[in-house]
Design a protein around this motif. Structure first.
Motif, PDB file in Angstrom:
ATOM      1  N   ARG A 252      30.018  24.645   5.416  1.00 28.22           N
ATOM      2  CA  ARG A 252      30.099  23.325   6.030  1.00 28.22           C
ATOM      3  C   ARG A 252      31.150  23.321   7.135  1.00 28.22           C
ATOM      4  NH1 ARG A 252      31.775  18.748   2.044  1.00 28.22           N
ATOM      5  NH2 ARG A 252      33.795  19.753   2.258  1.00 28.22           N
ATOM      6  N   ALA A 253      32.298  23.970   6.828  1.00 25.22           N
ATOM      7  CA  ALA A 253      33.372  23.996   7.812  1.00 25.22           C
ATOM      8  C   ALA A 253      32.970  24.809   9.041  1.00 25.22           C
ATOM      9  CB  ALA A 253      34.637  24.566   7.182  1.00 25.22           C
ATOM     10  N   LEU A 254      32.228  25.911   8.817  1.00 26.64           N
ATOM     11  CA  LEU A 254      31.872  26.792   9.933  1.00 26.64           C
ATOM     12  C   LEU A 254      30.687  26.255  10.733  1.00 26.64           C
ATOM     13  CD1 LEU A 254      32.140  30.256   8.139  1.00 26.64           C
ATOM     14  CD2 LEU A 254      33.576  29.453  10.021  1.00 26.64           C
ATOM     15  N   ALA A 255      29.788  25.525  10.049  1.00 25.89           N
ATOM     16  CA  ALA A 255      28.491  25.189  10.639  1.00 25.89           C
ATOM     17  C   ALA A 255      28.620  24.389  11.924  1.00 25.89           C
ATOM     18  CB  ALA A 255      27.636  24.417   9.635  1.00 25.89           C
ATOM     19  N   SER A 256      29.654  23.528  12.000  1.00 21.14           N
ATOM     20  CA  SER A 256      29.755  22.696  13.194  1.00 21.14           C
ATOM     21  C   SER A 256      30.624  23.353  14.271  1.00 21.14           C
ATOM     22  CB  SER A 256      30.302  21.315  12.818  1.00 21.14           C
ATOM     23  OG  SER A 256      31.532  21.459  12.153  1.00 21.14           O
ATOM     24  N   GLN A 257      30.967  24.613  14.059  1.00 25.95           N
ATOM     25  CA  GLN A 257      31.748  25.379  15.035  1.00 25.95           C
ATOM     26  C   GLN A 257      32.964  24.603  15.544  1.00 25.95           C
ATOM     27  OE1 GLN A 257      27.853  26.078  17.102  1.00 25.95           O
ATOM     28  NE2 GLN A 257      28.927  27.948  17.737  1.00 25.95           N
ATOM     29  N   PRO A 258      33.843  24.205  14.617  1.00 20.55           N
ATOM     30  CA  PRO A 258      35.009  23.431  15.047  1.00 20.55           C
ATOM     31  C   PRO A 258      36.043  24.320  15.740  1.00 20.55           C
ATOM     32  CG  PRO A 258      35.186  23.909  12.718  1.00 20.55           C
ATOM     33  CD  PRO A 258      33.868  24.472  13.170  1.00 20.55           C
TER      34      PRO A 258
ATOM     35  N   ARG B 253      35.627  14.889  13.086  1.00 18.17           N
ATOM     36  CA  ARG B 253      34.197  15.152  13.006  1.00 18.17           C
ATOM     37  C   ARG B 253      33.786  16.282  13.938  1.00 18.17           C
ATOM     38  NH1 ARG B 253      30.720  10.185  14.853  1.00 18.17           N
ATOM     39  NH2 ARG B 253      30.715  11.329  16.803  1.00 18.17           N
ATOM     40  N   ASP B 254      34.331  16.249  15.169  1.00 22.92           N
ATOM     41  CA  ASP B 254      33.823  17.153  16.210  1.00 22.92           C
ATOM     42  C   ASP B 254      34.664  18.409  16.381  1.00 22.92           C
ATOM     43  OD1 ASP B 254      31.876  15.265  16.670  1.00 22.92           O
ATOM     44  OD2 ASP B 254      33.070  14.224  18.192  1.00 22.92           O
ATOM     45  N   ARG B 255      35.933  18.354  16.016  1.00 28.92           N
ATOM     46  CA  ARG B 255      36.803  19.471  16.391  1.00 28.92           C
ATOM     47  C   ARG B 255      37.481  20.158  15.219  1.00 28.92           C
ATOM     48  NH1 ARG B 255      40.452  17.039  21.111  1.00 28.92           N
ATOM     49  NH2 ARG B 255      41.207  19.185  21.162  1.00 28.92           N
ATOM     50  N   VAL B 256      37.393  19.599  14.018  1.00 28.39           N
ATOM     51  CA  VAL B 256      38.125  20.155  12.885  1.00 28.39           C
ATOM     52  C   VAL B 256      37.176  20.398  11.723  1.00 28.39           C
ATOM     53  CG1 VAL B 256      40.045  19.775  11.295  1.00 28.39           C
ATOM     54  CG2 VAL B 256      40.159  18.847  13.607  1.00 28.39           C
ATOM     55  N   GLY B 257      37.406  21.503  11.012  1.00 27.40           N
ATOM     56  CA  GLY B 257      36.660  21.758   9.787  1.00 27.40           C
ATOM     57  C   GLY B 257      37.620  21.788   8.610  1.00 27.40           C
ATOM     58  N   PHE B 258      37.091  21.482   7.417  1.00 26.53           N
ATOM     59  CA  PHE B 258      37.972  21.426   6.239  1.00 26.53           C
ATOM     60  C   PHE B 258      37.408  22.218   5.068  1.00 26.53           C
ATOM     61  CE2 PHE B 258      38.616  17.534   8.590  1.00 26.53           C
ATOM     62  CZ  PHE B 258      39.989  17.441   8.649  1.00 26.53           C
TER      63      PHE B 258
ATOM     64  N   VAL C 297      36.850  12.106   5.724  1.00 19.44           N
ATOM     65  CA  VAL C 297      37.421  13.391   6.147  1.00 19.44           C
ATOM     66  C   VAL C 297      36.457  14.104   7.080  1.00 19.44           C
ATOM     67  CG1 VAL C 297      38.036  15.718   5.365  1.00 19.44           C
ATOM     68  CG2 VAL C 297      38.848  13.717   4.097  1.00 19.44           C
ATOM     69  N   LEU C 298      35.186  14.082   6.697  1.00 19.18           N
ATOM     70  CA  LEU C 298      34.194  14.858   7.448  1.00 19.18           C
ATOM     71  C   LEU C 298      33.751  14.133   8.710  1.00 19.18           C
ATOM     72  CD1 LEU C 298      32.082  16.166   4.467  1.00 19.18           C
ATOM     73  CD2 LEU C 298      33.872  17.343   5.756  1.00 19.18           C
ATOM     74  N   GLY C 299      34.346  12.999   8.998  1.00 13.55           N
ATOM     75  CA  GLY C 299      34.078  12.368  10.278  1.00 13.55           C
ATOM     76  C   GLY C 299      33.240  11.109  10.233  1.00 13.55           C
ATOM     77  N   ALA C 300      33.087  10.510   9.037  1.00 12.03           N
ATOM     78  CA  ALA C 300      32.385   9.233   8.997  1.00 12.03           C
ATOM     79  C   ALA C 300      33.315   8.145   9.518  1.00 12.03           C
ATOM     80  CB  ALA C 300      31.948   8.916   7.574  1.00 12.03           C
ATOM     81  N   GLU C 301      32.785   7.287  10.392  1.00 11.94           N
ATOM     82  CA  GLU C 301      33.594   6.179  10.883  1.00 11.94           C
ATOM     83  C   GLU C 301      33.663   5.107   9.802  1.00 11.94           C
ATOM     84  OE1 GLU C 301      32.119   4.833  14.726  1.00 11.94           O
ATOM     85  OE2 GLU C 301      31.158   6.796  14.886  1.00 11.94           O
TER      86      GLU C 301
ATOM     87  N   GLU D 237      22.249  19.963   2.734  1.00  9.23           N
ATOM     88  CA  GLU D 237      22.628  18.626   3.212  1.00  9.23           C
ATOM     89  C   GLU D 237      24.141  18.502   3.337  1.00  9.23           C
ATOM     90  OE1 GLU D 237      18.793  16.269   1.268  1.00  9.23           O
ATOM     91  OE2 GLU D 237      20.686  16.387   0.191  1.00  9.23           O
ATOM     92  N   ASN D 238      24.854  19.113   2.378  1.00 11.73           N
ATOM     93  CA  ASN D 238      26.318  19.116   2.468  1.00 11.73           C
ATOM     94  C   ASN D 238      26.780  19.907   3.690  1.00 11.73           C
ATOM     95  OD1 ASN D 238      28.231  17.875   0.422  1.00 11.73           O
ATOM     96  ND2 ASN D 238      26.557  18.559  -0.902  1.00 11.73           N
ATOM     97  N   ILE D 239      26.101  21.024   3.931  1.00 13.56           N
ATOM     98  CA  ILE D 239      26.529  21.885   5.045  1.00 13.56           C
ATOM     99  C   ILE D 239      26.364  21.162   6.390  1.00 13.56           C
ATOM    100  CG2 ILE D 239      25.918  23.999   6.316  1.00 13.56           C
ATOM    101  CD1 ILE D 239      25.291  25.263   3.539  1.00 13.56           C
ATOM    102  N   THR D 240      25.281  20.429   6.536  1.00 14.27           N
ATOM    103  CA  THR D 240      25.032  19.781   7.835  1.00 14.27           C
ATOM    104  C   THR D 240      25.568  18.344   7.897  1.00 14.27           C
ATOM    105  OG1 THR D 240      22.850  19.106   7.060  1.00 14.27           O
ATOM    106  CG2 THR D 240      22.956  21.144   8.309  1.00 14.27           C
ATOM    107  N   LEU D 241      26.244  17.912   6.821  1.00 18.04           N
ATOM    108  CA  LEU D 241      26.724  16.522   6.762  1.00 18.04           C
ATOM    109  C   LEU D 241      27.592  16.110   7.958  1.00 18.04           C
ATOM    110  CD1 LEU D 241      26.865  13.844   5.255  1.00 18.04           C
ATOM    111  CD2 LEU D 241      28.644  14.791   3.797  1.00 18.04           C
ATOM    112  N   PRO D 242      28.593  16.937   8.353  1.00 20.36           N
ATOM    113  CA  PRO D 242      29.429  16.508   9.488  1.00 20.36           C
ATOM    114  C   PRO D 242      28.607  16.260  10.756  1.00 20.36           C
ATOM    115  CG  PRO D 242      30.450  18.336   8.353  1.00 20.36           C
ATOM    116  CD  PRO D 242      29.083  18.190   7.773  1.00 20.36           C
ATOM    117  N   MET D 243      27.601  17.106  10.975  1.00 22.51           N
ATOM    118  CA  MET D 243      26.769  16.918  12.171  1.00 22.51           C
ATOM    119  C   MET D 243      25.862  15.701  12.034  1.00 22.51           C
ATOM    120  SD  MET D 243      26.071  20.902  12.804  1.00 22.51           S
ATOM    121  CE  MET D 243      26.404  21.244  11.097  1.00 22.51           C
ATOM    122  N   ASP D 244      25.399  15.454  10.795  1.00 24.28           N
ATOM    123  CA  ASP D 244      24.601  14.248  10.563  1.00 24.28           C
ATOM    124  C   ASP D 244      25.426  12.997  10.828  1.00 24.28           C
ATOM    125  OD1 ASP D 244      21.960  14.932   9.873  1.00 24.28           O
ATOM    126  OD2 ASP D 244      22.697  15.764   7.985  1.00 24.28           O
ATOM    127  N   LEU D 245      26.684  13.024  10.362  1.00 28.43           N
ATOM    128  CA  LEU D 245      27.552  11.878  10.598  1.00 28.43           C
ATOM    129  C   LEU D 245      27.746  11.656  12.092  1.00 28.43           C
ATOM    130  CD1 LEU D 245      30.255  12.410   7.829  1.00 28.43           C
ATOM    131  CD2 LEU D 245      28.552  10.597   7.949  1.00 28.43           C
TER     132      LEU D 245
END
Lengths: 552, 276
Positions: free
Chosen positions: B165-171, B95-100, A307-311, B115-123
């Motif tokens: 987490r949803a806000l951090a990546s500015q989706p 990953r880049d455009r949507v937050g959940f 969901v969070l964007g992992a491929e 770590e959870n908050i920055t997870l989408p950016m880490d991915l």
């Protein structure tokens, strides 16, 4: 980085399960490494020994290779030949060799010395000191036997069996059993080395009389004069040899000896490696089950990562990284433990009576390559399927109530599992009934057994539900609500139940394997004895060990 | 925030659905969760999707957020038609455009809060904008809890981590599925306030599925879904207005006797009679 951290913490989260999984792989790696290290060491020390045995002999004259089997007895060389060779230009010294196996010394209590794992050798003391490989043991009272009434015995056998220098003992020889005075202990090549031999020696004329009924030599060893070349000497003495006699060089002697050692070592190594392979197959099953189970438990988390964007690739990587970590840890610890196993194997050999020359611990490049390939390979290969399953996790899995990537298909499991099992069974039967040779039989039997194990593993989840419902019935009745919960819970997730059960299945398979192997070995030995003994009576000296079975 | 003003002034929709149809199963067991939904979510707005259980509101959200596929019709994030994307491209888009934000928080239990908050950016192997992340964390008041694992946090704190987490990546758009469903009313209120602030102060676009009228009252606009169809919408409604409208939708499904084409006032009148 976070994904790596995630993998590490996930492993930490199910420590015990991963520890046990890693342990299984460690044992497989350690066994392999131990076998390779100890056989490499053995090979080196035996090669070293070959060098020492033949170091004094520049050439050897013997019956040609195509005349009979050396272990069965070949024509003897006439003593005159030794004199002729000795008078050839370029030859400094020669020594005929007379030896015979199954020469048995009888201790003070009248018991024959048990052969143990070694051979019992009767030996003539070489008449040339520069060409002798046996020496008087340096204890102040031992001396070389001289004349028809004296003998010497190797100091290992002598001391272990209480032979006292100066007393008289019976020795059974091909020419009959006679008594001699023990005048000394001797050693072969090196006082601390014992190559499973028990050696009894007389002076050369006595030995030839006792062992060869007064005949000639088994071999004639020679030493070249300084500056003489092997080729010149062979050319010079070649004409005097009959067609059945050949001359070989020191190097040929060493090579032959090394080859003989090597084939024995390979036999030992392959036998031990077979055990390592079985352990590795079992660790493969255990790692497969662990990764399948752990992935199933974490499926919602993996869905969340999606969901969070992992491929898909990254999800598969999570499983692969975990397998790699297990593999790396197993390889390193397995290598370390393997050194211990090598000492263990060495110790077992030593305690069986062999005192081999000490050798350095040889950790060959191939040993390390094997450890890495096996340790990391087994975990990575067995984690491949779970990793591929992980790839299929969709984001919706994270949001599902009862997530499952691949809804269990009972029919398919039954069909595929049975098919695999039947193919395995056919291979097994082919292996057993087609009358193949021992080396040909290994592949169909091994692959067949592996396929049957796989087939059972695939079918197991399909059987888990009905089995747990049937087998759980008494628990349901006896323990009311707890029993019912247990029964229904086991039936609820047949895959998990089957995975847990298959760990036990493998454990049981292992126990039966060892039991069956042990019993078979024993039975085979008995059968061989039975085949070799056609007599109604068997007279044994000093106990018949397991030979009683041969008669019944 | 400079981004906020530019986002807000753009005229294109943040997301929209055209004739969206989602069918589960087939034959006898066929369920039409979405039966042709047209809807547009504007940029910089907080939209609530309401409807009774089984109305298709979660399905609509999943399909619009690139978590699930539509059976028919189209879903857009910005100008991107989701049906034209491969699985990999959909992953990148999430990953880049949507937050959940989910009802069940859905944090990775083995990773701590930051770590959870920055997870989408880490991915995405992207450096987080530290200043922005700090300000988000400060807004939701998680400074002291960053190294705690989810199981060491209260439900409200966990959901604040999820919001961060949803806000951090500015989706471009955040989809929230019953974000207050598992929270007590106070924690729920806090979370809703953060979401409101994110829209007002940061220009974030948020679409929230809820069945809680109170939660929906935080939104700029509430749309109502029933039987897989859009039933209507209200702008800046109060909780009471929403509740009334919900009653109409629910009652309308099984109470005959409400005349076809009745106005809301007429229906409310009718229902008052029923209550008596």
């Amino acid at each position: 980085m976070t994904l790596l951290r995630y993998s590490l913490r996930s492993i930490a989260g199910v420590k015990v399960r991963f520890a046990l999984t890693t342990l299984a792989v460690i044992v497989g790696v350690a066994l392999t490494v131990g076998v390779l290290i100890s056989t490499d060491g053995l090979r080196a020390s035996l090669n070293d020994l070959s060098g020492k045995i033949y170091e004094k002999y520049d050439f050897t004259v013997r019956a040609a290779s195509d005349v009979g089997d050396r272990n069965e007895g070949v024509p003897l060389l006439p003593p005159e030949l030794a004199d002729e060779i000795a008078s050839t230009d370029g030859v400094e010294a020669v020594a005929g060799l007379a030896q015979e196996f199954n020469v048995v010394a009888i201790d003070g209590d009248g018991n024959a010395i048990e052969p143990g794992v070694g051979r019992q050798l009767g030996f003539g003391w070489p008449e040339s000191e520069v060409l002798s490989t046996i020496y008087v043991y340096d204890d102040g009272i031992s001396r070389q036997p001289v004349g028809p009434d004296e003998f010497a015995i190797d100091h290992f056998t002598g001391r272990e069996n209480g032979f006292i220098i100066g007393q008289r003992y019976d020795v059974a020889t091909p020419g009959g059993t006679f008594d001699f005075e023990l005048v000394g202990y001797l050693y072969f090549i090196d006082p601390e080395t014992r190559v499973t031999l028990q050696i009894v020696a007389w002076d050369m004329p006595t030995a030839r009389q006792l062992l060869h009924d007064g005949g000639g030599y088994d071999l004639i060893h020679g030493k070249l004069s300084p500056g003489a070349s092997f080729e010149e000497v062979v050319a010079a003495i070649g004409g005097r040899l009959g067609p059945d006699i050949e001359v070989i060089s020191q190097q040929e002697n060493i090579n032959e000896s090394n080859q003989e050692f090597a084939s024995n070592i390979n036999l030992l190594r392959n036998l031990l490696l077979a055990f390592a392979v079985i352990v590795l197959i079992i660790s493969g099953f255990i790692t497969y089950n662990t990764f399948t189970l752990v992935m199933g438990q974490r499926i919602r988390e993996l869905g969340l990562l999606r969901v969070l964007g992992a491929e898909r690739r990254q999800i598969a990587q999570v499983v692969a990284v975990e397998a790699l970590l297990v593999g790396i840890v197993a390889t390193i610890l397995g290598l370390g433990l393997g050194i211990g196993v090598a000492f263990g194997i060495r110790g077992a050999l030593d305690s069986s009576g062999a005192h081999l020359p000490d050798s350095d611990l040889i950790i060959g490049g191939w040993t390390i390559v094997a450890a890495v390939v096996i340790g990391i390979g087994v975990t990575m290969v067995t984690a491949t399927w779970p990793a591929l399953q992980a790839r299929r996790v969709t984001p919706m899995v994270a949001l599902a109530d009862d997530p499952e990537i691949d809804p269990f298909n009972r029919r398919r499991a039954l069909i595929v599992g049975s098919a695999v099992g039947v193919v395995g069974l056919i291979l097994l039967l082919v292996g057993l009934l087609a009358g193949l040779s021992t080396s040909q039989i290994v592949i169909p039997l091994g692959v067949g057994a592996l396929l049957m194990l796989l087939g059972v593993n695939i079918v197991a989840p399909a059987l888990a539900r009905p089995m747990s419902l049937i087998l759980g019935w008494p628990a349901d009745r006896l323990f009311s609500i707890n029993g019912r919960l247990a029964r229904l819970n086991a039936a609820r997730n047949p895959r998990r139940t089957a995975t847990t059960a298959s760990a036990l299945m493998i454990g049981l398979a292992m126990v039966s394997l060892v039991t069956v192997l042990g019993t078979s070995f024993k039975q085979t030995l008995n059968d061989q004895l039975k085949d070799s003994v056609e007599a109604d009576w068997l007279v044994c000296s000093g106990g018949c060990n397991n030979a009683e079975g041969a008669l019944s | 925030m400079s981004d906020a003003s530019t986002l807000a002034t753009e005229t294109t929709a943040a997301a929209r659905a055209v004739e969206a149809v989602k069918v589960y199963g087939s034959g006898e067991t066929e369920v039409r969760a979405l039966d042709g939904v047209d809807i547009t979510f504007e940029r910089g707005k907080f939209t609530a999707i309401m409807g009774p259980s089984g109305s298709g509101k979660s399905t609509l959200m999943h399909c619009m957020a690139a978590l699930d596929n539509l059976t028919g019709g189209q879903a857009f994030i910005g100008d991107t038609d989701l049906s034209s994307l491969t699985d990999k491209e959909l992953t990148m888009l999430r990953r880049d455009r949507v937050g959940f934000i989910f009802q069940a928080f859905n944090l990775v239990p083995t990773l701590n809060a930051i770590e959870n908050i920055t997870l989408p950016m880490d991915l995405a192997r992207r450096e987080p904008d530290q200043e922005w992340v700090d300000s988000v964390i400060a807004t939701v008041g998680l400074q002291d809890r960053l190294t705690h694992r989810p199981n060491e946090l209260s439900g409200g704190q966990q959901q604040r981590v999820a919001v961060s987490r949803a806000l951090a990546s500015q989706p471009e758009i955040i989809f929230a599925d019953e974000p207050t469903g598992n929270l007590d009313s106070r924690s729920g209120n806090d979370v809703l306030k953060f979401m409101r602030e994110a829209v007002d102060d940061l220009g974030q676009t948020i679409v929230m599925v809820t069945h809680d009228a109170k939660a929906a009252s935080f939104a700029d606009r509430t749309v109502f879904l029933a039987d897989g169809l859009l039933q209507g919408e209200m702008l800046n409604p109060t909780a009471d207005q929403i509740l009334d409208y919900m009653k109409i939708l629910q009652v309308g499904q099984f109470v005959k006797g409400i005349p076809e084409g009745a106005t809301m006032e007429e229906v409310l009148e009718y229902m008052k009679d029923l209550d008596d």
